[in-house]
Design an enzyme around this catalytic site. Structure first.
Site, PDB file in Angstrom:
ATOM      1  N   ARG A   1      11.596  -5.138   5.231  1.00 50.02           N
ATOM      2  CA  ARG A   1      11.270  -3.735   4.909  1.00 50.02           C
ATOM      3  C   ARG A   1      12.227  -2.766   5.604  1.00 50.02           C
ATOM      4  O   ARG A   1      12.559  -2.949   6.762  1.00 50.02           O
ATOM      5  CB  ARG A   1       9.831  -3.428   5.344  1.00 50.02           C
ATOM      6  CG  ARG A   1       9.493  -1.941   5.246  1.00 50.02           C
ATOM      7  CD  ARG A   1       8.019  -1.686   5.195  1.00 50.02           C
ATOM      8  NE  ARG A   1       7.312  -2.105   6.395  1.00 50.02           N
ATOM      9  CZ  ARG A   1       5.982  -2.071   6.518  1.00 50.02           C
ATOM     10  NH1 ARG A   1       5.230  -1.650   5.502  1.00 50.02           N
ATOM     11  NH2 ARG A   1       5.405  -2.466   7.624  1.00 50.02           N
TER      12      ARG A   1
ATOM     13  N   LYS B   1       0.832  -1.212   0.000  1.00 46.93           N
ATOM     14  CA  LYS B   1       0.000   0.000   0.000  1.00 46.93           C
ATOM     15  C   LYS B   1       0.869   1.266   0.000  1.00 46.93           C
ATOM     16  O   LYS B   1       0.657   2.167  -0.794  1.00 46.93           O
ATOM     17  CB  LYS B   1      -0.926   0.016   1.238  1.00 46.93           C
ATOM     18  CG  LYS B   1      -1.874  -1.180   1.317  1.00 46.93           C
ATOM     19  CD  LYS B   1      -2.785  -1.099   2.539  1.00 46.93           C
ATOM     20  CE  LYS B   1      -2.058  -1.154   3.875  1.00 46.93           C
ATOM     21  NZ  LYS B   1      -1.325  -2.426   4.131  1.00 46.93           N
TER      22      LYS B   1
ATOM     23  N   ARG C   1      -9.625   0.249   8.963  1.00 48.46           N
ATOM     24  CA  ARG C   1      -9.112  -1.091   9.266  1.00 48.46           C
ATOM     25  C   ARG C   1     -10.123  -1.924  10.030  1.00 48.46           C
ATOM     26  O   ARG C   1      -9.825  -3.075  10.368  1.00 48.46           O
ATOM     27  CB  ARG C   1      -7.864  -0.944  10.131  1.00 48.46           C
ATOM     28  CG  ARG C   1      -6.555  -1.225   9.407  1.00 48.46           C
ATOM     29  CD  ARG C   1      -5.467  -1.010  10.445  1.00 48.46           C
ATOM     30  NE  ARG C   1      -4.234  -1.640  10.146  1.00 48.46           N
ATOM     31  CZ  ARG C   1      -3.200  -1.053   9.524  1.00 48.46           C
ATOM     32  NH1 ARG C   1      -3.303   0.158   9.061  1.00 48.46           N
ATOM     33  NH2 ARG C   1      -2.082  -1.709   9.370  1.00 48.46           N
TER      34      ARG C   1
ATOM     35  N   ARG D   1       0.033  -9.141  13.642  1.00 50.65           N
ATOM     36  CA  ARG D   1      -0.620  -8.176  12.744  1.00 50.65           C
ATOM     37  C   ARG D   1      -1.380  -8.905  11.646  1.00 50.65           C
ATOM     38  O   ARG D   1      -2.451  -8.467  11.229  1.00 50.65           O
ATOM     39  CB  ARG D   1       0.419  -7.220  12.157  1.00 50.65           C
ATOM     40  CG  ARG D   1       0.873  -6.182  13.194  1.00 50.65           C
ATOM     41  CD  ARG D   1       2.222  -5.584  12.860  1.00 50.65           C
ATOM     42  NE  ARG D   1       2.231  -4.885  11.598  1.00 50.65           N
ATOM     43  CZ  ARG D   1       3.335  -4.669  10.889  1.00 50.65           C
ATOM     44  NH1 ARG D   1       4.505  -5.103  11.311  1.00 50.65           N
ATOM     45  NH2 ARG D   1       3.268  -4.019   9.750  1.00 50.65           N
TER      46      ARG D   1
ATOM     47  N   ARG E   1      11.402  -0.749  11.132  1.00 52.55           N
ATOM     48  CA  ARG E   1      10.360  -0.410  12.093  1.00 52.55           C
ATOM     49  C   ARG E   1      10.344  -1.380  13.269  1.00 52.55           C
ATOM     50  O   ARG E   1      10.567  -2.569  13.090  1.00 52.55           O
ATOM     51  CB  ARG E   1       8.992  -0.442  11.388  1.00 52.55           C
ATOM     52  CG  ARG E   1       8.647   0.879  10.716  1.00 52.55           C
ATOM     53  CD  ARG E   1       7.460   0.790   9.818  1.00 52.55           C
ATOM     54  NE  ARG E   1       6.318   0.072  10.395  1.00 52.55           N
ATOM     55  CZ  ARG E   1       5.142  -0.048   9.792  1.00 52.55           C
ATOM     56  NH1 ARG E   1       4.944   0.512   8.600  1.00 52.55           N
ATOM     57  NH2 ARG E   1       4.165  -0.708  10.353  1.00 52.55           N
TER      58      ARG E   1
HETATM   59  P1  ADP Z   1       2.183  -1.839   3.259  1.00 49.21           P
HETATM   60  O1  ADP Z   1       2.182  -0.336   3.222  1.00 49.21           O
HETATM   61  O2  ADP Z   1       1.004  -2.429   2.555  1.00 49.21           O
HETATM   62  O3  ADP Z   1       2.349  -2.397   4.639  1.00 49.21           O
HETATM   63  P2  ADP Z   1       4.769  -1.596   1.876  1.00 49.21           P
HETATM   64  O4  ADP Z   1       4.447  -0.780   0.674  1.00 49.21           O
HETATM   65  O5  ADP Z   1       5.508  -0.925   2.969  1.00 49.21           O
HETATM   66  O6  ADP Z   1       3.447  -2.325   2.432  1.00 49.21           O
HETATM   67  O7  ADP Z   1       5.595  -2.876   1.377  1.00 49.21           O
HETATM   68  C1  ADP Z   1       6.093  -3.834   2.308  1.00 49.21           C
HETATM   69  C2  ADP Z   1       7.485  -4.289   1.876  1.00 49.21           C
HETATM   70  O8  ADP Z   1       7.390  -5.058   0.671  1.00 49.21           O
HETATM   71  C3  ADP Z   1       8.455  -3.145   1.573  1.00 49.21           C
HETATM   72  O9  ADP Z   1       9.740  -3.520   2.005  1.00 49.21           O
HETATM   73  C4  ADP Z   1       8.405  -3.021   0.055  1.00 49.21           C
HETATM   74  O10 ADP Z   1       9.639  -2.554  -0.465  1.00 49.21           O
HETATM   75  C5  ADP Z   1       8.146  -4.448  -0.372  1.00 49.21           C
HETATM   76  N1  ADP Z   1       7.318  -4.543  -1.590  1.00 49.21           N
HETATM   77  C6  ADP Z   1       6.344  -3.698  -2.016  1.00 49.21           C
HETATM   78  N2  ADP Z   1       5.804  -4.125  -3.170  1.00 49.21           N
HETATM   79  C7  ADP Z   1       6.431  -5.297  -3.477  1.00 49.21           C
HETATM   80  C8  ADP Z   1       6.331  -6.230  -4.565  1.00 49.21           C
HETATM   81  N3  ADP Z   1       5.450  -6.051  -5.549  1.00 49.21           N
HETATM   82  N4  ADP Z   1       7.141  -7.307  -4.551  1.00 49.21           N
HETATM   83  C9  ADP Z   1       8.045  -7.486  -3.539  1.00 49.21           C
HETATM   84  N5  ADP Z   1       8.187  -6.651  -2.490  1.00 49.21           N
HETATM   85  C10 ADP Z   1       7.396  -5.564  -2.464  1.00 49.21           C
HETATM   86  P1  ADP Z   2       1.197  -1.951   7.961  1.00 51.72           P
HETATM   87  O1  ADP Z   2       0.431  -1.551   6.767  1.00 51.72           O
HETATM   88  O2  ADP Z   2       2.580  -2.374   7.685  1.00 51.72           O
HETATM   89  O3  ADP Z   2       0.485  -2.919   8.844  1.00 51.72           O
HETATM   90  P2  ADP Z   2       0.739   0.671   9.232  1.00 51.72           P
HETATM   91  O4  ADP Z   2       1.880   1.615   9.180  1.00 51.72           O
HETATM   92  O5  ADP Z   2      -0.445   0.945   8.402  1.00 51.72           O
HETATM   93  O6  ADP Z   2       1.373  -0.753   8.962  1.00 51.72           O
HETATM   94  O7  ADP Z   2       0.246   0.509  10.744  1.00 51.72           O
HETATM   95  C1  ADP Z   2       1.132   0.251  11.809  1.00 51.72           C
HETATM   96  C2  ADP Z   2       0.357   0.097  13.103  1.00 51.72           C
HETATM   97  O8  ADP Z   2      -0.323   1.333  13.400  1.00 51.72           O
HETATM   98  C3  ADP Z   2      -0.753  -0.955  13.081  1.00 51.72           C
HETATM   99  O9  ADP Z   2      -0.265  -2.256  13.392  1.00 51.72           O
HETATM  100  C4  ADP Z   2      -1.700  -0.416  14.169  1.00 51.72           C
HETATM  101  O10 ADP Z   2      -1.209  -0.687  15.467  1.00 51.72           O
HETATM  102  C5  ADP Z   2      -1.603   1.090  13.943  1.00 51.72           C
HETATM  103  N1  ADP Z   2      -2.629   1.561  12.978  1.00 51.72           N
HETATM  104  C6  ADP Z   2      -2.409   2.135  11.771  1.00 51.72           C
HETATM  105  N2  ADP Z   2      -3.564   2.437  11.162  1.00 51.72           N
HETATM  106  C7  ADP Z   2      -4.556   2.049  12.009  1.00 51.72           C
HETATM  107  C8  ADP Z   2      -5.977   2.062  11.954  1.00 51.72           C
HETATM  108  N3  ADP Z   2      -6.651   2.544  10.875  1.00 51.72           N
HETATM  109  N4  ADP Z   2      -6.661   1.569  13.018  1.00 51.72           N
HETATM  110  C9  ADP Z   2      -6.035   1.093  14.098  1.00 51.72           C
HETATM  111  N5  ADP Z   2      -4.703   1.030  14.210  1.00 51.72           N
HETATM  112  C10 ADP Z   2      -3.951   1.501  13.175  1.00 51.72           C
END
Ligand code: ADP
Ligand code: ADP
Ligand code: ZN
Length: 213
Positions: free
Chosen positions: A127, A13, A88, A171, A160
Site C-alpha cells: 500500500r 475500506k 473496532r 493487526r 505507512r
Molecule cells: P483498508 O482501508 O481496508 O485498510 P485500503 O483501501 O487502504 O484498505 O486497501 C489496502 C491496499 O489494497 C491498498 O494498497 C489498495 O490499493 C489495495 N486494494 C484495495 N482494493 C483492492 C482490490 N480489490 N484488489 C487488490 N488490491 C486492492
Molecule cells: P487499517 O484499516 O489499515 O488497519 P486504520 O487506518 O483504520 O488502518 O487504523 C490504523 C491504526 O489506527 C490501527 O491499527 C489502530 O492502532 C488505530 N485505530 C484506528 N481506528 C481505531 C479504532 N476504531 N479503535 C482503536 N484503534 C484504532
C-alpha cells in the site's frame, strides 16, 4: 444514508470509501486518518496514540469514541456519513449506538468487506498513500501512472509506518480477536451486508452500490 464500513486491515475500506464519497457526497469518517493527523500535528492525543498504532494494537476505546462523538456533531454529517475503521470493538459499537440515539440518527447498513487473511499481507505491505490528499494506491494492484506520485494531485506517495510485515501480522490478530465479533453484533441487528472484497476495485464498488440501491 448512515453507513459503517467493516472489514480487516487491507480489505479495501478506504479505497471504497473514496468512491462512495464521490458518488454519494457523504463524508468519510476514518478514525485511522484522524489519528494519523493527530500524530502528524504532534498533539498530546497523537503522541499517546502512536505507541499503539506502531505496535499494531488498538488505541483505547475512550480516545476514538471521543473523536467520533465530536465528529458526528459537525453539520456535514446531516445528509449522512460513512464510518471507516470505527467501531473496532464491541464496546465502541455499543457506545456508537448511544451517541447516535442521542443525535436521533440510525444506521442504515454495515458494509462488511470480506477478504481472506492470506491476501491481506500483500495488500498492506504494497500500500502507498498520498501525503497531500490521502488517496490510496498499491504498487502492483493499483499503481499510480507515475511511480511515487499521486494521479489526482501530484503529491508524494509514502508507505505507512504500520504497513510492515511484523506490525501487519499483529493487526490481523487484533482484528480476529477484537473486531470480528462485530460481524455477529450487526448481524443480530439485521444491518450486516456482506460483500465479497476480492476482485477488481470497480467490481467491488458495483457490489456495494447494488446493496445501497
Ligand atoms: P483498508 O482501508 O481496508 O485498510 P485500503 O483501501 O487502504 O484498505 O486497501 C489496502 C491496499 O489494497 C491498498 O494498497 C489498495 O490499493 C489495495 N486494494 C484495495 N482494493 C483492492 C482490490 N480489490 N484488489 C487488490 N488490491 C486492492
Ligand atoms: P487499517 O484499516 O489499515 O488497519 P486504520 O487506518 O483504520 O488502518 O487504523 C490504523 C491504526 O489506527 C490501527 O491499527 C489502530 O492502532 C488505530 N485505530 C484506528 N481506528 C481505531 C479504532 N476504531 N479503535 C482503536 N484503534 C484504532
Ligand atoms: Zn494526492
Amino acid at each position: 444514508m448512515n453507513l459503517i464500513l467493516l472489514g480487516p486491515p487491507g480489505a479495501g475500506k478506504g479505497t471504497q470509501a473514496k468512491k462512495l464519497v464521490d458518488s454519494y457526497g457523504i463524508p468519510q469518517i476514518s478514525t485511522g486518518d484522524m489519528l494519523r493527523e493527530a500524530v502528524k500535528n504532534q498533539t498530546q492525543l497523537g503522541m499517546e496514540a502512536k505507541k499503539y498504532m506502531d505496535s499494531g494494537q488498538l488505541v483505547p476505546d475512550e480516545v476514538v469514541i471521543g473523536l467520533v462523538r465530536e465528529r458526528l456533531t459537525k453539520p456535514d454529517t446531516e445528509k449522512g456519513f460513512m464510518l471507516d475503521g470505527f467501531p473496532r470493538t464491541v464496546p465502541q459499537a455499543e457506545e456508537l449506538d448511544k451517541v447516535l440515539a442521542g443525535l436521533k440518527k440510525d444506521l442504515n447498513h454495515v458494509i462488511s468487506i470480506e477478504v481472506a487473511n492470506e491476501e491481506l499481507m500483500g495488500r498492506l505491505t504494497g500500500r502507498r498513500t498520498c501525503k497531500a490528499c490521502g488517496s490510496g494506491y498499491h504498487v502492483i494492484f493499483d499503481p499510480p501512472k507515475t511511480e511515487g506520485k499521486c494521479d489526482k494531485c501530484g503529491g508524494e506517495l509514502y508507505q505507512r509506518d504500520d504497513d510492515n510485515e511484523a506490525t501487519v501480522s499483529n493487526r490481523l490478530k487484533v482484528y480476529d480477536s477484537q473486531t470480528k465479533p462485530l460481524i455477529d453484533y450487526y448481524q443480530g441487528k439485521s444491518l450486516l451486508r456482506p460483500i465479497d472484497g476480492v476482485g477488481a476495485i470497480d467490481d467491488i464498488f458495483g457490489r456495494i452500490k447494488t446493496v445501497l440501491s
